[in-house]
Design an enzyme around this catalytic site. Structure first.
Site, PDB file in Angstrom:
ATOM      1  N   LYS A 180      94.652  11.208 -63.307  1.00  0.00           N
ATOM      2  CA  LYS A 180      93.885  11.852 -62.242  1.00  0.00           C
ATOM      3  C   LYS A 180      93.826  13.367 -62.418  1.00  0.00           C
ATOM      4  CE  LYS A 180      94.700   8.327 -58.721  1.00  0.00           C
ATOM      5  NZ  LYS A 180      95.168   8.049 -57.348  1.00  0.00           N
ATOM      6  N   GLU A 181      94.808  13.910 -63.119  1.00  0.00           N
ATOM      7  CA  GLU A 181      94.844  15.346 -63.410  1.00  0.00           C
ATOM      8  C   GLU A 181      94.882  15.506 -64.932  1.00  0.00           C
ATOM      9  OE1 GLU A 181      97.335  16.771 -59.465  1.00  0.00           O
ATOM     10  OE2 GLU A 181      98.432  16.206 -61.277  1.00  0.00           O
ATOM     11  N   ASP A 224     105.728  15.531 -62.441  1.00  0.00           N
ATOM     12  CA  ASP A 224     106.394  14.625 -61.508  1.00  0.00           C
ATOM     13  C   ASP A 224     106.217  13.166 -61.890  1.00  0.00           C
ATOM     14  OD1 ASP A 224     108.111  15.295 -59.460  1.00  0.00           O
ATOM     15  OD2 ASP A 224     106.755  14.592 -57.900  1.00  0.00           O
ATOM     16  N   LYS A 247     107.478  14.051 -52.680  1.00  0.00           N
ATOM     17  CA  LYS A 247     106.207  14.412 -53.328  1.00  0.00           C
ATOM     18  C   LYS A 247     106.198  15.843 -53.858  1.00  0.00           C
ATOM     19  CE  LYS A 247     104.008  11.006 -50.377  1.00  0.00           C
ATOM     20  NZ  LYS A 247     103.078  10.743 -49.280  1.00  0.00           N
ATOM     21  N   LYS A 248     105.129  16.575 -53.574  1.00  0.00           N
ATOM     22  CA  LYS A 248     104.987  17.912 -54.162  1.00  0.00           C
ATOM     23  C   LYS A 248     106.056  18.870 -53.650  1.00  0.00           C
ATOM     24  CE  LYS A 248     101.826  21.835 -54.596  1.00  0.00           C
ATOM     25  NZ  LYS A 248     100.499  22.403 -54.244  1.00  0.00           N
ATOM     26  N   ASP A 262      98.333  25.014 -58.559  1.00  0.00           N
ATOM     27  CA  ASP A 262      98.021  23.638 -58.882  1.00  0.00           C
ATOM     28  C   ASP A 262      97.564  23.565 -60.329  1.00  0.00           C
ATOM     29  OD1 ASP A 262      98.670  22.823 -56.368  1.00  0.00           O
ATOM     30  OD2 ASP A 262      96.612  22.742 -55.621  1.00  0.00           O
ATOM     31  N   ASP A 267     102.445  22.821 -47.168  1.00  0.00           N
ATOM     32  CA  ASP A 267     102.169  24.233 -47.416  1.00  0.00           C
ATOM     33  C   ASP A 267     102.084  25.021 -46.110  1.00  0.00           C
ATOM     34  OD1 ASP A 267      99.930  22.861 -46.672  1.00  0.00           O
ATOM     35  OD2 ASP A 267      98.717  23.433 -48.397  1.00  0.00           O
TER      36      ASP A 267
END
Length: 1012
Positions: free
Chosen positions: A266-267, A296, A470-471, A495, A714
């Site tokens: 996806k990235e 990750d 997660k992030k 990112d 965030d």
């Protein structure tokens, strides 16, 4: 050869660092940390001595009998020889000679210098205590320069690094006046509406009044924080004058750059690689910069992509420095128009250099894109050669099993179950420039600094049964590991798809941190800018109104929100400390200060005997104003190395004390000391702090680091800092600081907004609600955060209000008894003041009118789809505790490479589209019914009909981009035909249900008879 080159201490350090560079470190919970010596990182041969794996193959062999080890090499690729006799020896044999061989050189049989033979095992941040540091450096040459700085500062007038620029009074005064006038007009209008009900349709009047009251309240929450908009500017020339004088080492603080990725599908790895290359090539002292890549997913694809990136950086970064290339992202640079390629390029070899680098980049892209297939082929071949068939493993290029996630996941090797991994891809550079030669690379690099910043690949440990958060969890792991390895006092997070577009962006941010009062700034937020947005910006993907209006306005208060990327943090603020020189703010409203109401000991008023130095490190919830070091393990974990780094990071992040007005500063020249080399102990400790168990029984994710428990971690993280009294700054550069990608497809855009809105609902129902903020947060800042948590609730009233005009046309009634002069005057006042506010906002923010209109349109689209769904999900979680999960937004583009905006026309069905489709259909039918009734009526009530038709058109005009998205590229999808058939049936039923006025002459305008 210089005597210093044979200093056994420095030789030992260099050999140890080379060993670290060629080792892959793994470990975790109940597992021993291991260093796997990696002969080859990638299938292509590394060609740069600073890169991991570069010493193998081309380096000399150890001269010791029966030893097949390789001699370590320095930055230029030359063998590291610890003795003048030139005897070649590897790391293990050298350590054995020093420790067990009485320090005798095996070649010349002469002893090494025993006075300096001790191998130093200190991390890159372990410097002397601050008191000793500032005093002992007075005899150092660098501090002689600091004295010169102090003398020069007395001779020259002091100037600030930044300036605050407020909009002209001729714009700001009318802007505030119009806000007041509109507020009064809304109050009078709502008062008139409440006192003049429509008795013929009290239900319609009631719905509309409730919605209008909420809209007025929502507008007030959004408008009040905009009363003090602010712009800022920096002086980069002055920054260079203060911190980087000729022939003197840079006195700028270190910066650790975090780049996060989780899924190479996806990235795409190529996107991440281009971001890394832009970071490595940024204009900042190489020795003060470190880049950490968090994978990750623990993917070998990402690992080898980073290794390939490190190799290509050896060509790309010096090329950018030599020819002053501003586009530090190679994909963007090579895609620019031909006329821009040669702008301001005067060197005669530029064309040839560019062609060579372009050829290398094309080969680099091929290797990156082929990594999934090459890894799979390699693993298949390895498994076929095995005699014993085990679960199919994933193999690295050097023939070692990958410790992370395998292509065919098994226990200990899956996305949620793998060891912690750290690989130093590029070792820390020397402090002194290393100039290339004509034969160093494909291009002539004479007089070009070829050093590269530290580059580290990191994948934190993951195990079943642990919440990895997660992030936010990945960011906290990066914070701890970077503190062990480089400990830059400032952190920039990006990112994987947000690359550096302005090579001076880091210096722009540092100007605010190093200026007077900068020690009270927690972070510098840059606006998000995007590539690949369609020219008309159909779905307001640029978020221009938010980034250029709302965020600039917040900069006049305590500062902008943290929006997840493109943000420069003060490390000490991330750790949960209060700002320096904290003072008690008096309550400015009747909100509850939770901390003071629970325990009066938590008051943050300084004692009269407490100095500023003692208050520089103060935990936000500590019982004493002074720093209590005994509490640190409870907050930060049991790593003594990490705890020791905290005070150093705080000191190095202080502004320069070059003027009496600069409080809590540091002396000039204190950051010119050389960086210590890496060693095995540092990497072992770094593996320890990224283990899955490390955060147990600590404050990580609560008071320390990125905050857990929210989809929008965030915003909550920034809120926590503002709640402790920190300020933030919004830095808008002339040239965009960073650029990224955004989903331009309607479905992806709706899901993105759904995630944001759901996070806002979570904030509203959490202890981070602005109603519960501390007294350190100013009133208008509190209102801004309150609006963040409440704006999705507007969707409930918006959907109802969008149905009101249709119901008005169906019933033959209107929201008022009669459309009289008073109603029209109020409506005109509200509309005119809204237009004036929009024009004035355009004046002081610099946005375009079209951007304002696109924002209004998508506000309607999102409000009737994503925001409403977010409210339902948020209420479900608040009531039942059901967790809400979201997938990553795909960074890949559409398959049609010939059309840059092909993705814009892709149609993917989602239930989020149902409410807007219903609104469009109902309002279209209502308009038809309204005009039909007027035609059949003997005495048509045109005022009511036109009022309903006007508001229905208002709804349809806002939803027009949504309708365009449904149509795709001009060809309606099948679902549109299905909805069209349903509409035809509904219209037929309505025609039957409408009672024509010809059958009832006493009725005015007809009515809608509901079927029984």
């Amino acid at each position: 050869m210089d005597d210093g080159d044979h200093d056994p201490a420095s030789i030992s350090d260099k050999i140890e660092e080379q060993y670290v560079l060629n080792s892959l470190f793994t470990g975790g919970f109940n597992r021993e940390t291991q260093a796997h010596l990696i002969d080859t990182l990638i299938e292509s041969e590394p060609n740069f001595p600073q890169m991991a794996g570069a010493n193998k193959g081309s380096s000399s062999s150890c001269a010791m009998p029966e030893c097949q080890g390789k001699v370590m090499r320095d930055e230029r690729g030359e063998d590291i020889l610890p003795c003048n006799c030139g005897f070649k020896i590897c790391r293990d044999c050298y350590n054995k000679a020093v420790k067990t061989g009485r320090g005798i050189c095996p070649g010349c049989k002469q002893p090494y210098d025993q006075t300096k033979s001790k191998v130093q095992m200190v991390s890159s941040f372990m410097i002397e205590p601050l008191s000793a540091q500032t005093s002992s450096q007075t005899d150092d040459d660098n501090l002689g320069n600091a004295t010169d700085d102090e003398t020069a500062s007395k001779m020259k007038p002091w100037r600030p690094l930044t300036q605050k620029i407020k909009p002209p009074v001729s714009i700001l005064a009318p802007y505030c006046l119009v806000i007041f006038v509109r507020f009064v007009a809304l109050a009078l209008f709502l008062g008139w509406r409440i006192t003049h009900p429509n008795h013929d349709a009290i239900w319609l009047w009631g719905m509309s009044v409730v919605c209008e009251i909420w809209f007025a309240f929502s507008w007030l929450l959004d408008q009040l924080p905009k009363l003090r908009p602010t712009n800022r500017s920096t002086d980069l020339d002055l920054l260079k004058e203060k911190f980087e004088r000729p022939n003197v080492k840079s006195d700028l603080p270190g910066i650790d750059v975090f780049v996060t990725t989780a899924d190479p599908e996806k990235e795409p790895s190529l996107v991440t690689s281009n971001t890394i290359l832009s970071v490595l090539a940024v204009e900042y002292p190489v020795e003060k910069l470190a880049c950490y890549v968090s994978d990750d997913g623990g993917s070998l694809i990402t690992y080898e992509a980073m290794a390939e990136t490190a190799k290509f950086a050896n060509i790309w970064v010096p090329f950018c420095r030599k020819h002053e290339i501003e586009f530090r992202n190679p994909e963007v640079y090579f895609d620019q128009k031909r006329k821009d390629r040669f702008k301001n390029k005067v060197k005669p070899d530029f064309v040839n250099d560019r062609q060579r680098v372009k050829r290398e980049y094309d080969e680099f892209k091929v290797r990156i894109n082929n990594l999934p297939d090459s890894i799979r082929r390699r693993s298949d071949a390895k498994e076929e050669a095995k005699t014993v068939k085990n679960p199919k493993a994933t193999w690295m290029a050097g023939g070692t099993r990958w410790p992370g996630t395998w292509l065919n996941p098994v226990v200990d090797h899956s996305r949620g179950d793998h060891a912690g991994i750290i690989q130093v891809m590029l070792k820390p550079p020397n402090d002194d420039p290393l100039h290339g030669t004509a034969n160093d690379s494909l291009i002539d690099l004479s007089n070009v600094d070829i050093r590269l910043p530290l580059l580290v690949y990191l994948s934190r440990e993951k195990r079943p049964g642990y919440d990895h958060n997660k992030k936010a969890g990945a960011m906290n792991a990066l914070v701890r590991a970077s503190a062990i390895m480089s400990n830059g006092p400032f952190i920039l997070n990006l990112d994987c798809d947000h690359y550096i577009y302005n090579s001076q962006s880091l210096r722009e941010g540092i100007c605010f941190m190093m200026d007077r009062g900068g020690d009270r700034i927690s972070y510098v937020q840059f606006p998000q800018r995007f590539d690949g947005i369609d020219p008309c910006d159909r779905y307001a993907n640029r978020n221009t109104v938010f980034f250029d209006v709302n965020m600039r306005a917040l900069d006049g208060l305590m500062g902008p929100f943290y929006v997840g990327t493109g943000c420069l943090f003060r490390r000490i603020a991330v750790y949960g400390f209060d700002p320096a020189r904290l003072k008690e703010y008096h309550p400015s409203c009747y909100f509850l200060d939770r901390r003071n109401s629970k325990n009066k000991r938590h008051s943050s008023r300084p004692h009269s005997h407490t100095t500023e130095e003692e208050l520089a490190l103060r935990l936000g919830d500590s019982d004493d104003d002074k720093m209590n070091i005994t509490l640190f393990p409870e907050w930060f974990g049991n790593s003594k190395v990490f705890i020791d780094s905290i005070k150093v990071a705080e000191y190095q992040g202080r502004p320069l004390a070059d003027h009496p007005s600069v409080k809590n500063g540091r002396k000039p020249g204190d950051l010119t000391f050389p960086r210590k080399l890496l060693n095995k102990l540092i990497l072992i400790e770094a593996i320890n702090v990224i283990s899955c168990w490390y955060e147990d029984m600590t404050e990580w994710g609560y008071h320390v680091g990125w905050v857990y428990g929210s989809i929008t971690e965030d915003v909550v993280t920034g809120y926590k800092m503002h709640n402790r009294g920190w300020k933030s700054v919004y830095c808008v550069t002339k040239r965009d600081a960073f650029r990224g990608t955004a989903p331009i497809n309607l479905t992806d855009r709706l899901h993105q907004v759904l995630r944001w809105a759901t996070g806002s609902i979570e904030i509203f129902f959490s202890p981070n609600n602005a109603f519960l903020a501390s007294r350190k947060m100013k009133l208008l800042q509190r209102i801004a955060y309150l609006n963040v948590g409440m704006y999705p609730f507007t969707s409930i009233f918006l959907i109802v209000y969008c149905f009101v005009p249709a119901l008005s046309l169906f019933s033959g009634q209107f929201i008022v008894q009669t459309v009289n002069v008073a109603y029209l005057i109020y409506l005109l006042m509200i509309t005119v003041t809204l237009c004036l506010l929009s024009l004035l906002e355009i004046k002081w923010s610099g946005i375009e009118l079209e951007a304002l209109w696109r924002n209004e349109q998508f506000w309607m689209i999102a409000g009737t789809s994503s925001h409403f769904n977010a409210v339902l999900q948020g209420l479900l979680k608040a009531v039942s505790g059901v967790e809400i999960s979201f997938n990553l937004t795909s960074k890949s583009s559409a398959d049609d490479e010939d059309d840059e905006f092909a993705e814009l026309y892709m149609f993917k069905w989602t239930p989020l589209m149902i409410p807007p489709i219903m609104l469009i259909m109902v309002n279209i039918i209502a308009i038809a019914v309204g005009f039909g009734r007027a035609i059949y009526s003997e005495i048509p009530q045109w005022s009511r009909i036109l009022g309903g038709v006007f508001f229905s058109f208002w709804v349809l005009a806002h939803l027009y981009p949504f309708a365009q998205g449904l149509m795709g590229r001009g060809k309606p999808p099948t679902i549109v035909y299905l909805w069209s058939g349903l509409i035809a049936i509904i219209i037929s039923l309505l025609c039957v249900a409408v009672n024509s006025p010809l059958s009832n002459p006493t009725q005015i305008g007809g009515s809608l008879q509901f079927l029984k």
